[in-house]
Scaffold this active site. Structure first.
Site, PDB file in Angstrom:
ATOM      1  CD  GLU A 168      47.793  44.399  38.666  1.00 56.38           C
ATOM      2  OE1 GLU A 168      47.118  45.356  39.101  1.00 56.38           O
ATOM      3  OE2 GLU A 168      47.355  43.225  38.645  1.00 56.38           O
ATOM      4  CG  ASP A 204      44.422  46.577  35.469  1.00 59.68           C
ATOM      5  OD1 ASP A 204      43.815  45.583  35.065  1.00 59.68           O
ATOM      6  OD2 ASP A 204      45.044  46.602  36.553  1.00 59.68           O
TER       7      ASP A 204
END
Length: 324
Positions: free
Chosen positions: A160, A189
């Site tokens: 990511e 997140d």
């Protein structure tokens, strides 16, 4: 850094759980116990980073050890797991996908978090917290012994931090018919920032914060998460689908999405400090993408509140799709 509440001991939580308590108190106690287990996972991720050059970045031994740790927990709990290889930074790295054996394979609800850190540090808030929280929510659901109506799928994304590489690879290589079976994607997140804010992705664009609403169904995700955070004493603000995390590839193909976020390098306003506590004029996470992003960089209360919202979403979507 602001003062942070101390975590309760596992022994004290177990003793409290043995009491006959009202339903709300039982739920609160369960969330606290789950948050303690999440903290244990975070400590393991920090230990892994410490043994592997101080980080868990994609393509490194620290990332591989992190994936192996989480896969082992999910395998033991009875999930069906798969490791998906893809290329990043000139070499292979991996996504980990786990799903419930039961549930309608034509109605899949996904919960995702990126597992990799940046190279500069262990990445415990970013994004050990999201990974550990969805891991524990999955384990707690499996421990309940229920067969879900809808299939639950948990994704731990690689790379990511290199540009949403893992989640993009997953969505782009998924056959269109399989994409159509994903009814919702919830992304987590950074859910334990030390100067925490409480944000949910603005699925209905009611906050008017930027890019507009998410795909149809995103508003229901936002409402479910808002209700959970509000009940925990943390009224949420909407935040834009700005493409900075792994929901991006999903909304690009029309999959409803949502999630929670406690803030990164942005500064907390006086109004937000009045509403949520913490320090106005300081970053939500002053250790964002730095070596100091350790277990000491996680706010226990923010982690517990977000874990409760995640666990409630898992249980809700396992049984039904929330109504508008």
């Amino acid at each position: 850094m602001p003062n942070r509440p101390m975590l309760a001991t596992a022994a004290a939580l177990a003793a409290a759980a043995a009491l006959v308590l009202p339903t709300a108190a039982v739920a609160e106690n369960s969330a606290r116990a789950g948050a303690v287990a999440v903290q244990d996972h975070l400590q393991e991720l920090q230990n892994i980073a410490g043994a592997n050059g101080g980080n868990r970045a994609a393509g490194t031994p620290g990332y591989q050890a992190s994936l192996d740790y989480i896969k082992g927990k999910l395998d033991e709990a009875g999930f069906t797991t798969a490791v998906q290889e893809f290329d990043s930074l000139g070499g292979p790295t991996y996504n980990l996908i786990a799903e419930t054996p039961g549930g309608d394979a034509n109605k899949v609800v996904m919960f995702g978090a990126h597992l990799d850190s940046v190279g500069e540090g262990p990445g415990i808030n970013d994004n050990g917290t999201g990974s550990a929280a969805i891991l524990q929510a999955a384990l707690d659901y499996a421990a309940g012994g229920e067969t879900p109506t809808n299939k639950l799928r948990f994704a731990f994304w690689g790379a990511e931090e290199e540009g949403l590489v893992g989640s993009t690879h997953y969505v782009e290589t998924l056959p269109e018919a399989e994409r159509g079976k994903i009814a919702a994607y919830l992304n987590f997140d950074m859910v334990g920032s030390p100067n925490a804010g409480y944000f949910t992705y603005d699925g209905d664009d009611s906050d008017g914060v930027g890019a507009g609403p998410g795909p149809e169904g995103s508003a229901q995700i936002e409402k479910l998460l808002n209700d959970s955070l509000g009940a925990a004493g943390a009224p949420a603000e909407g935040t834009d689908f700005d493409g900075r995390s792994d929901y991006g590839p999903f909304i690009e193909v029309g999959i409803p999405a949502g999630g929670t976020f406690t803030g990164a390098e942005e500064t907390k306003s006086p109004e937000q400090a009045e509403k949520w506590g913490g320090q106005a004029g300081e970053a939500f996470d002053a250790c964002y993408h730095q070596a100091c992003d350790t277990v000491e960089n996680v706010d226990a209360q923010a982690l517990e509140r977000n874990f409760a919202a995640i666990a409630n979403a898992v249980k809700t979507y396992a049984a039904q799709f929330p109504q508008p």
